[in-house]
Design an enzyme around this catalytic site. Sequence first.
Site, PDB file in Angstrom:
ATOM      1  N   ARG A  85       0.816  -1.212   0.000  1.00  0.00           N
ATOM      2  CA  ARG A  85       0.000   0.000   0.000  1.00  0.00           C
ATOM      3  C   ARG A  85       0.846   1.257   0.000  1.00  0.00           C
ATOM      4  NH1 ARG A  85      -3.667  -0.026   4.273  1.00  0.00           N
ATOM      5  NH2 ARG A  85      -1.690   0.099   5.387  1.00  0.00           N
ATOM      6  N   THR A  86       1.836   1.302   0.868  1.00  0.00           N
ATOM      7  CA  THR A  86       2.645   2.518   0.957  1.00  0.00           C
ATOM      8  C   THR A  86       3.419   2.736  -0.343  1.00  0.00           C
ATOM      9  OG1 THR A  86       2.835   2.143   3.320  1.00  0.00           O
ATOM     10  CG2 THR A  86       4.355   3.719   2.374  1.00  0.00           C
TER      11      THR A  86
ATOM     12  N   LYS B 223      23.334 -10.028  -3.591  1.00  0.00           N
ATOM     13  CA  LYS B 223      24.704 -10.300  -4.011  1.00  0.00           C
ATOM     14  C   LYS B 223      25.708  -9.683  -3.039  1.00  0.00           C
ATOM     15  CE  LYS B 223      23.075  -9.951  -8.745  1.00  0.00           C
ATOM     16  NZ  LYS B 223      22.837  -8.864  -9.693  1.00  0.00           N
TER      17      LYS B 223
ATOM     18  N   ARG C  26      12.060   2.781   2.584  1.00  0.00           N
ATOM     19  CA  ARG C  26      11.551   1.932   3.662  1.00  0.00           C
ATOM     20  C   ARG C  26      12.617   0.881   3.948  1.00  0.00           C
ATOM     21  NH1 ARG C  26       5.849  -0.875   4.641  1.00  0.00           N
ATOM     22  NH2 ARG C  26       5.454   1.296   5.125  1.00  0.00           N
TER      23      ARG C  26
ATOM     24  N   HIS D   1       7.192   6.309  11.075  1.00  0.00           N
ATOM     25  CA  HIS D   1       6.508   6.199   9.791  1.00  0.00           C
ATOM     26  C   HIS D   1       5.765   7.522   9.617  1.00  0.00           C
ATOM     27  CE1 HIS D   1       4.591   4.766   6.309  1.00  0.00           C
ATOM     28  NE2 HIS D   1       4.007   3.671   6.752  1.00  0.00           N
TER      29      HIS D   1
END
Lengths: 426, 326
Positions: free
Chosen positions: B70-71, B98, B120, B148
Amino acid sequence: MKSILIKNGRIIDPSQNLDQLGNLFIENGKVSGLCDATVTADEIIDATGLIVCPGFIDLHVSLCEPGFEEDETIESGTAAALAGGVTSLGCLPNTSPVVDDRSSAEFILLQAERAANCHVYPLGAITKNQEGKELAEIGQLVAGKAVGFTDADRPIDDAQIMRCALEYTRMFDRPILNRPQVAELTDKGQMHEGFYSTVLGLKGIPAAAEEIMVNRDIALAELTRGRIHLMCISTQNSVSQIRRAKTAGIHVTADVTPHHLTLTDQMLETYDPNFKVLPPLRTQEHIDALIEGLKDGTIDAICSDHTPHAAEKKTDEILGADFGIIGLETLLPVCLQSLITPGHLTWSELISKLTTGPAKILGLAKGTLADGADADVTLINPDIRYILEPSRLKSSSHNTPFLGKELQGRAELVIVSGEIRFRAEN
Amino acid sequence: MNIDHEYRTDISSGWNRKHILGLQDLSRDELNIILNQAAEFKRLAAIGETKLTPLAGTVVANLFFEPSTRTRISFGLAAKRLSADTVDFSASGSSLSKGESFIDTAKTIEAMGVSYVVVRHKTPGAPQLLAQHLDANILNAGDGTHEHPTQALLDIFTIREHFGKIEGLTVTLVGDILHSRVARSNIWGLKKLGAHVIVCGPTTLIPSEIEQLGVEVSNSLDDVLPRTDCLNLLRIQFERQRGHYFPSIREYAHLFGMNKQRINKAKENVLILAPGPINRGVEITPDVADGPHSIILGQVSNGLIIRMACLYLLHLQRTASLGIPG
């Protein structure tokens, strides 16, 4: 071997209750007492304005060799020790392979001899491969000159193993060094549990995680009459428990690091992994209690707990970063800042925590300037101020929060077994 | 239509912050600028001005080192609504596997001409770290259990829209406060704007010394419900359950779930928010989630304009700092 005369220094030797201006004579690798300034010697050192004291003894240091030479080697680590005024150190067994047998311990001694910096005393693992399950060959390690036993960064979780270790080492009159930290309360923890862990969203490690195991270890030391040494004590309640245990005659000793005496959990606000240590940095109340513990003798020694991490291995994100910082080269200035400048300890008291205290724990005939003693001597410049530049560090790793900070005090000259092994550069 | 499109510029005056890393850093004035700017974008959207052009020619990178649906969609659309080009990155299948470091990955992406980085990450402090290493403006889209900010801003925007103010309201955050970045950001924002904040949940999920942030702590939803103007129901994260924080979902729902009976004890005009995704039947029963007090979907659409406002303000700072006329 050259004879050395150290002139006009302030000679502080807690083992002899000595704090006076004078001249120290060194001959054939041994201290040969106080003398006149007029005595001739092969080398004369002017110690005007300097403190002359027994070389420091650092109880537990990670030298990372064999196995983790990218972090540190025995050569670089012992060079860092000299630069910090340390002439003897206990070398932790957390290498790869782990120092859990005689040949591994002897390898450490061999490399230390090749490096020819300071004295290195191996600490053997308590359990095979530091796994906490079966006792390592402690008797063989003693034959390989291990002076004490510890699983280094891994606490002994199992109380029965700890009981056996304390009983078994009693045969050899060696101490068990444990880092008290209950695994269940430490799991995934990043910092001290309190206001700042709440604000920063980092999982906390409560003070109780340490205190529970301090309590257990004291009870087991009483039960077994073994010798327990608690490493890196960080909480108020640990100090009180150890104080009570000592009063009751239980064989318990403890050390503290300089960073736990100066830095608090608030420092983590920057998310700088150089503040991530185990046990975690705590609050001012805990610091105050630790200083009280040093003053009244509850805490026997100050130890750098030197823990190098190579830059390329270190992640910048705090969750992935390893615990621990280097400390050999900041041991003295950080102690000066936290203990001498505010007037908590006298120089003599501080030096005892760096010499006679640790010597007694590891059973070393070191940490003294008495006649006939090994000439391990550190000359301290207590006044000099400088910025801790990376280029100044002898350690292979630079993981320290003191980098770039102004510090006061340093080792000016260090003598090991009657040889000048270190002189500070300007 | 063109006249309306020339949106007001006085709203954003006084904004000169380079990054939005958390609401802890923002002043009351800065919070109000974001909220007002979002209101302006909402007004424009209402008259059909959905595609604006201030970020045309710039690149917004959405770096999602932790899963999000959603974000991520909301940020992507917000950037497109402002006419920015976007590059999307998600951790799975990337060079992170990697062994490339987080900073190196971000620097590589920045080198593609990125001016704004939305990030995020599971590690608290990761956006701060990017702010130290990159030249781009950083916008925190959630860092571990730390903050947040855009979620809290959209919650606050929604509350302000509903009540016309924040000052003097009592807002109760319910549930897992310990692991909630949404809770932390909401506390900072709401306190600065003058609300009374209650955190309510099982004792095991209330973090140490949180009272020092000036919030009231409660372990009884029934006790605080009659005084609450707005309830924000935080999601219970089932994956945390192995931590033994509470005995069962059933018991949690019994003690802290919002249901019909509890609605009857609440204020008549109580507003119910949930940052979602919601667990129906746990934090909230379906009848309440879909009932008249709930504004859960309204939150989602406000999320878009809040993120537009944040990106736009960072753009203003950037052009001002580069000496480009806005």
